[in-house]
Design a protein around this motif. Structure first.
Motif, PDB file in Angstrom:
ATOM      1  N   ARG A   1       0.825  -1.204   0.000  1.00 38.32           N
ATOM      2  CA  ARG A   1       0.000   0.000   0.000  1.00 38.32           C
ATOM      3  C   ARG A   1       0.864   1.260   0.000  1.00 38.32           C
ATOM      4  O   ARG A   1       0.550   2.249  -0.671  1.00 38.32           O
ATOM      5  N   PHE A   2       1.963   1.222   0.761  1.00 39.37           N
ATOM      6  CA  PHE A   2       2.850   2.386   0.840  1.00 39.37           C
ATOM      7  C   PHE A   2       3.411   2.747  -0.532  1.00 39.37           C
ATOM      8  O   PHE A   2       3.364   3.919  -0.942  1.00 39.37           O
ATOM      9  N   TYR A   3       3.927   1.775  -1.257  1.00 37.86           N
ATOM     10  CA  TYR A   3       4.536   2.077  -2.560  1.00 37.86           C
ATOM     11  C   TYR A   3       3.484   2.433  -3.598  1.00 37.86           C
ATOM     12  O   TYR A   3       3.756   3.210  -4.525  1.00 37.86           O
ATOM     13  N   MET A   4       2.294   1.911  -3.458  1.00 43.35           N
ATOM     14  CA  MET A   4       1.225   2.303  -4.373  1.00 43.35           C
ATOM     15  C   MET A   4       0.916   3.789  -4.213  1.00 43.35           C
ATOM     16  O   MET A   4       0.834   4.534  -5.201  1.00 43.35           O
ATOM     17  N   TYR A   5       0.774   4.242  -2.963  1.00 49.90           N
ATOM     18  CA  TYR A   5       0.509   5.655  -2.721  1.00 49.90           C
ATOM     19  C   TYR A   5       1.677   6.521  -3.190  1.00 49.90           C
ATOM     20  O   TYR A   5       1.474   7.595  -3.775  1.00 49.90           O
ATOM     21  N   LEU A   6       2.901   6.060  -2.916  1.00 51.62           N
ATOM     22  CA  LEU A   6       4.082   6.842  -3.285  1.00 51.62           C
ATOM     23  C   LEU A   6       4.177   7.002  -4.799  1.00 51.62           C
ATOM     24  O   LEU A   6       4.493   8.091  -5.311  1.00 51.62           O
ATOM     25  N   LEU A   7       3.897   5.942  -5.533  1.00 52.31           N
ATOM     26  CA  LEU A   7       3.952   6.016  -6.991  1.00 52.31           C
ATOM     27  C   LEU A   7       2.826   6.872  -7.552  1.00 52.31           C
ATOM     28  O   LEU A   7       3.013   7.581  -8.551  1.00 52.31           O
ATOM     29  N   LEU A   8       1.651   6.793  -6.940  1.00 49.16           N
ATOM     30  CA  LEU A   8       0.559   7.669  -7.364  1.00 49.16           C
ATOM     31  C   LEU A   8       0.963   9.134  -7.215  1.00 49.16           C
ATOM     32  O   LEU A   8       0.705   9.961  -8.093  1.00 49.16           O
ATOM     33  N   PHE A   9       1.612   9.428  -6.085  1.00 49.07           N
ATOM     34  CA  PHE A   9       2.044  10.799  -5.863  1.00 49.07           C
ATOM     35  C   PHE A   9       3.124  11.211  -6.865  1.00 49.07           C
ATOM     36  O   PHE A   9       3.097  12.321  -7.403  1.00 49.07           O
ATOM     37  N   MET A  10       4.058  10.328  -7.128  1.00 49.73           N
ATOM     38  CA  MET A  10       5.121  10.630  -8.085  1.00 49.73           C
ATOM     39  C   MET A  10       4.542  10.906  -9.471  1.00 49.73           C
ATOM     40  O   MET A  10       4.918  11.884 -10.139  1.00 49.73           O
ATOM     41  N   GLY A  11       3.626  10.059  -9.909  1.00 51.08           N
ATOM     42  CA  GLY A  11       3.000  10.271 -11.209  1.00 51.08           C
ATOM     43  C   GLY A  11       2.211  11.565 -11.261  1.00 51.08           C
ATOM     44  O   GLY A  11       2.228  12.278 -12.271  1.00 51.08           O
ATOM     45  N   ALA A  12       1.505  11.888 -10.158  1.00 47.70           N
ATOM     46  CA  ALA A  12       0.730  13.126 -10.121  1.00 47.70           C
ATOM     47  C   ALA A  12       1.635  14.346 -10.219  1.00 47.70           C
ATOM     48  O   ALA A  12       1.329  15.311 -10.928  1.00 47.70           O
ATOM     49  N   MET A  13       2.777  14.315  -9.519  1.00 49.30           N
ATOM     50  CA  MET A  13       3.711  15.436  -9.581  1.00 49.30           C
ATOM     51  C   MET A  13       4.308  15.591 -10.977  1.00 49.30           C
ATOM     52  O   MET A  13       4.464  16.710 -11.486  1.00 49.30           O
ATOM     53  N   LEU A  14       4.639  14.478 -11.612  1.00 47.55           N
ATOM     54  CA  LEU A  14       5.137  14.555 -12.990  1.00 47.55           C
ATOM     55  C   LEU A  14       4.082  15.167 -13.896  1.00 47.55           C
ATOM     56  O   LEU A  14       4.389  15.974 -14.789  1.00 47.55           O
ATOM     57  N   GLY A  15       2.821  14.791 -13.689  1.00 46.73           N
ATOM     58  CA  GLY A  15       1.746  15.373 -14.484  1.00 46.73           C
ATOM     59  C   GLY A  15       1.607  16.862 -14.274  1.00 46.73           C
ATOM     60  O   GLY A  15       1.356  17.622 -15.223  1.00 46.73           O
ATOM     61  N   VAL A  16       1.775  17.314 -13.034  1.00 50.12           N
ATOM     62  CA  VAL A  16       1.665  18.748 -12.734  1.00 50.12           C
ATOM     63  C   VAL A  16       2.722  19.548 -13.494  1.00 50.12           C
ATOM     64  O   VAL A  16       2.425  20.550 -14.144  1.00 50.12           O
ATOM     65  N   VAL A  17       3.969  19.105 -13.408  1.00 45.82           N
ATOM     66  CA  VAL A  17       5.061  19.920 -13.960  1.00 45.82           C
ATOM     67  C   VAL A  17       5.206  19.759 -15.473  1.00 45.82           C
ATOM     68  O   VAL A  17       5.906  20.575 -16.101  1.00 45.82           O
ATOM     69  N   LEU A  18       4.590  18.751 -16.069  1.00 42.33           N
ATOM     70  CA  LEU A  18       4.715  18.544 -17.514  1.00 42.33           C
ATOM     71  C   LEU A  18       3.470  18.965 -18.291  1.00 42.33           C
ATOM     72  O   LEU A  18       3.515  19.051 -19.520  1.00 42.33           O
ATOM     73  N   SER A  19       2.364  19.236 -17.611  1.00 43.90           N
ATOM     74  CA  SER A  19       1.115  19.556 -18.304  1.00 43.90           C
ATOM     75  C   SER A  19       1.145  20.977 -18.843  1.00 43.90           C
ATOM     76  O   SER A  19       1.503  21.916 -18.136  1.00 43.90           O
TER      77      SER A  19
END
Length: 958
Positions: free
Chosen positions: A111-129
């Motif tokens: 569960r921890f790594y699932m949340y961490l990866l979701l956050f990482m992907g969301a941050m990449l989406g923020v800075v690249l959109s």
């Protein structure tokens, strides 16, 4: 370049695989399987560095909602590249650190790594959109995923409190930011950041420009923990240390800084932007540094330190925005240096703060406490950790030769330039910038010394520790060692960053420099001579050492600023007030009475329709084209009205049901007269099944009470019923008498056979022209049937007697005995009639495409047969004779309909596109074959499953 989209999706793909990877925890730590994701992302963007450095911009667009201007457009320039490297690089180190920090046998690491990866992907989406709406979607996903990460240890009250606090504040700011984005769209007609920047001259004087700026800044300030929205960040420290190291050094809190930097080309020319961004940053800087002095918990100290450092970077971005105000002049280059200092310190802060968070995690992990009052003398047993802490705190305090010293000196230069250049004629106000910067730097120096020396030097207090302290394992030390090494390397060789990352980022933030032909070089040097900045640094060190020595004697550094009203108390009080108010309001209208809920719905319907029709009505009703009424139609209407009017006066529920059924059958007769066989069949079967359902519902209804016959009870019902009837009548007349467009019925009449191969227009509309509507309708009906089943099952599970078919009403009482007088006749007749009905239902199904019928009508007819079987032999017999799980049958029906629609993708045509043709078949001869029949089969199975699920749930027996 669609590879950029894949890079953003990579963390989400790994997140989906976390549950599977977690199953391998007995053989390998899940973190080792997750680590390739951030490493691959980091390597990809590192390889892109020469391209971006040379001025190339990588773009890619995937259409999403083109009609609204919403596309998944990604854009890689110097600014987004800088953030992607921080997100993926420090993300990889955090994942490695967490492998040794989290016990795979004690923690839910999947569960921890699932949340961490979701956050990482969301941050990449923020800075690249490049699209503001897509950026907002990823922005809110960072709030949700950070909520999950902060509440990872959800058993703790503080973890849940901190997670909720962070989400409420950041989501509130995000919604305000979305409003600002919408205003930008209203002004420009586009959501593309690049297009808005290109058309900035057209909107600077717009009346919505300043409101949009304020709303956008509200989102940035809440996310980056600027005063007074900073209160969520200290409570977020309840998350595991790897989360704190990631969210609060390189990612979440940096999102607000990224937004300010990204939108600076739009708003930087506004004086309000300069004052708000720089002023808020300065207040946050000195407040956070002062509060950090008061902390005894190491993570709390780092939390307020982070707030302070974020304020420093925000203020620099604000000061640098003056370059847009003085664009084209020689003065603009002085202000650009403030932005360069902000970008440089953003990188430095991510490095030394990530290392320090990991150091605090090591101390907590190896000693069992973060309380600075219990620590001391750890240097002898944890020398490597001490070395990392010394480098990190020295960099944070701004001491040479570390990277933090360089950016702090550039900060001093920026505030001195602002004072000397007298930007915006601020006069004496400009003096406050260097004064606040100098005082805040002293506080930063003091808490940096406290953090390292109170923890690692001084008297040993190992007896107060929960664990015997020892050095951390190599795997836990490696990530902070890497970061500490970078702090040294970038301090000694700062131009490694200047020419590769800072200059491209500056080009993205200040594109006007390129347009005006001004050259800017990010040349960073360690020594500039005996300048004012050096003397300010020496003053910081001197006063800081004195304050450190007097720290315990100065009560002002330990007492709260305000003992009464605080921001946290205001937040808690406001939340409690809102909760109590919402509870009180909800208790007033959520009475538990279905009658009350229906009254709310119908009153709202009456009022909203009356207002809408009153506003939109432009012409009186036109009855000239209505057909004359025949005598038999008048008779049917009279019977229908009589049965409806008699319903409220019925003394028993049985009579009310009979009268209601009479009204329904009169409507059926109308459909017959008006030559609508499909509607007539549907109405007739629905009325039959509905009467059965009403009878079965008797068991669940309370006994009739005399007060229900009182005028006080019936008068509101009468008024609401009359209002609904009048409004629906007016609506029907309005729709029939005035049309803004030509009726689409002519299109269906002409094209039903040509385009869909069916002569039954009603069925063609349901399964072809409006097939998507039908698909959604059967899904909604299925959900409703599952809800009814769940409610009845819940009631039976709580000790209620199971229902038995055959309940009848005698006066106002219910009797549970079966009526035996007609059992033999009913059973005998039903054995024949059921097969006739089923055969007829199949005929309706197969002939529905060209003759009256179809999947919906055929399914209702089959359900009617099953209802007859249940009434004659009991629901248990239905289950024995027809061993089908009707709930699963409805699910299968939806799946068949969905797969039929998706099958069109194989032929590169839109969803639910149907095809038909004619073939010579054995025995059947020249026959039509249509894919619509498969869709209709899905409808058939779904409706049968839905109807029988409800019937058996309400009327089952044990």
């Amino acid at each position: 370049m669609y590879l950029l989209h894949l890079i953003i999706m990579l963390p989400f793909i790994f997140a989906l695989g976390c549950p599977l990877l977690y199953r391998l925890k007995q053989h390998i730590h899940t973190g080792w399987l997750i680590l390739p994701a951030p490493l691959l992302i980091f390597i990809y963007f590192l390889v892109r560095l020469p391209e971006v450095q040379s001025g190339e911009r990588l773009t890619a667009t995937v259409p999403w909602i083109p009609s609204l201007g919403v596309n998944f457009a990604v854009y890689l320039d110097g600014l987004s590249l800088l953030f992607t490297l921080l997100i993926s690089g420090i993300g990889a180190l955090v994942v490695m650190y967490s492998i040794f920090y989290l016990d795979k046998n004690k923690e839910a690491i999947g569960r921890f790594y699932m949340y961490l990866l979701l956050f990482m992907g969301a941050m990449l989406g923020v800075v690249l959109s490049d699209n503001l709406i897509v950026l907002y979607g990823f922005w809110e996903l960072t709030s949700i995923s950070s909520f999950l990460l902060i509440a990872f240890w959800y058993q703790k009250d503080k973890s849940r409190y901190g997670a909720l606090k962070s989400m409420l504040i950041t989501v509130f700011g995000g919604l305000a930011m979305l409003s600002g984005f919408v205003l930008l769209y209203v002004m420009t007609g586009t959501f593309s950041i690049r297009d808005i920047i290109a058309n900035i001259s057209a909107i600077t004087g717009h009346s919505l420009f300043v409101p949009a700026m304020l709303l956008v800044l509200l989102g940035a300030f809440t996310k980056s923990a600027q005063f007074p929205f900073h209160i969520w960040l200290p409570d977020a420290m309840e998350a595991p240390t790897p989360v704190s190291a990631y969210l609060h050094s390189a990612t979440m809190v940096k999102a607000g800084l990224y937004l300010v930097a990204r939108l600076s080309p739009i708003f930087a020319g506004e004086a309000g932007w300069f004052w708000l961004v720089s002023g808020t940053g300065m207040v946050t800087l000195i407040y956070g540094s002062y509060r950090a002095l008061k902390q005894t918990d190491l993570k709390a100290m780092l939390a307020f330190s982070t707030i302070s450092q974020l304020g420093l970077i925000m203020s620099l971005l604000g000061l640098g925005s003056a370059a847009a105000i003085y664009s084209g002049t020689s003065e603009s280059l002085f202000y650009v240096k403030a932005t360069m200092a902000g970008i440089f310190h953003l990188i430095n802060h991510a490095i030394f703060k990530g290392a320090l968070f990991m150091v605090v995690g090591i101390v907590d992990h190896e000693t069992g406490t973060r309380d600075i009052r219990k620590l001391g003398g750890l240097m002898s047993v944890m020398p490597v950790t001490f070395s990392i802490a010394l480098i990190g705190t020295s960099s944070m305090a701004g001491l040479p030769p570390f990277n933090g010293f360089l950016s702090k000196e550039m900060f001093f230069t920026a505030v001195l330039n602002i004072m000397e250049m007298d930007v915006l004629n601020m006069q004496f106000l400009g003096m406050f910038f260097p004064i606040i910067a100098w005082i805040a730097s002293i506080f930063t120096f003091v808490y940096s010394i406290l953090l390292v020396f109170k923890t690692f030097t001084g008297k040993k207090q190992f007896d107060k520790l929960e664990k015997k302290p020892h050095e951390a394992p190599l795997g836990m030390l490696f990530p902070p060692v890497v970061l500490a090494s970078l702090a040294v390397v970038f301090g000694l060789f700062p131009n490694l960053l200047a020419y590769t990352l800072i200059e491209p980022a500056m080009a993205a933030i200040h594109p006007t420099l390129l347009l005006t032909g001004q050259q800017f070089e990010a040349d960073i040097r360690i020594w500039h001579g005996w300048t004012a900045e050096i003397w300010m640094t020496l003053g910081v060190i001197t006063v800081g050492i004195v304050l450190y020595r007097l720290h315990h004697r100065l009560k002002v550094l330990h007492q709260p600023l305000f003992s009464g009203i605080t921001l946290n108390k205001t937040y808690d009080g406001g939340l409690n007030l809102l909760d109590r108010g919402a509870t009180g309001l909800t208790d007033r209208y959520m009475t538990g009475s279905v009658r009350h809920y229906l009254m709310y719905i119908f009153v709202f319907l009456i009022v909203s329709m009356a207002i809408t029709m009153g506003i939109s009505a432009h012409s009186p009703y036109d009855f000239s084209e209505f057909a004359p009424m025949s005598s038999y139609e008048a008779i049917i209407i009279a019977v229908l009205m009589g049965s409806v009017i008699a319903v409220p006066f019925a003394r028993t529920r049985m009579m009310a049901i009979i009268l209601t059924g009479t009204a329904g059958y009169m409507v059926t007769l109308f459909f017959v007269i008006f030559r609508a066989p499909d509607l007539a069949l549907t109405q007739m079967i629905v009325e039959t099944v509905s009467v059965t359902l009403f009878l079965l519902c008797f068991y669940h209804l309370p006994k009739l009470k005399k007060e229900l016959e009182s005028l006080r009870f019936r008068l509101p019902n009468f008024i609401i019923a009359l209002g609904v009837g009048v409004m629906m009548t007016l609506l029907a007349l309005s729709a029939s008498s005035s049309r803004s467009f030509e009726s689409i019925s002519e299109f269906y009449i002409k094209e039903s056979y040509n385009l869909a191969g069916g002569k039954n227009i009603v069925n063609v509309i349901l399964v072809d022209f409006r097939g998507f509507d039908t698909l959604l309708e059967i899904v909604v009906l299925s959900i409703a049937s599952y809800g009814i089943y769940a409610l009845i099952q819940l009631k039976l599970d709580h000790g209620e007697d199971p229902i038995t078919l055959g309940y009848w009403e005698s006066g106002s009482k219910l009797t549970s005995g079966r009526i035996r007088s007609n059992d033999v006749i009913l059973k005998t007749i039903s054995k024949v009639v059921i097969f006739i009905i089923l055969t007829f239902s199949l005929y309706l199904f197969f002939s529905g495409h060209n003759e009256p019928g179809g999947g919906f009508i055929g399914a209702l007819m089959s359900a009617a047969a099953f209802v007859l079987l249940a009434m004659a032999f009991g629901t248990r017999t239905v289950s024995e004779v027809i061993p089908i799980n009707f709930r699963k049958l409805s699910a299968v029906g939806i799946l068949v309909a969905l797969l039929t629609g998706m099958g069109s993708f194989l032929f590169d045509v839109p969803f639910l596109s149907h095809a038909f043709g004619y073939q010579d078949l054995p025995l059947l001869g020249h026959s039509e074959l249509a894919t619509a029949m498969l869709f209709d089969l899905g409808v058939y199975l779904t409706v049968v499953g839905i109807t029988m699920t409800i019937i058996l749930a309400i009327g089952r027996d044990k």
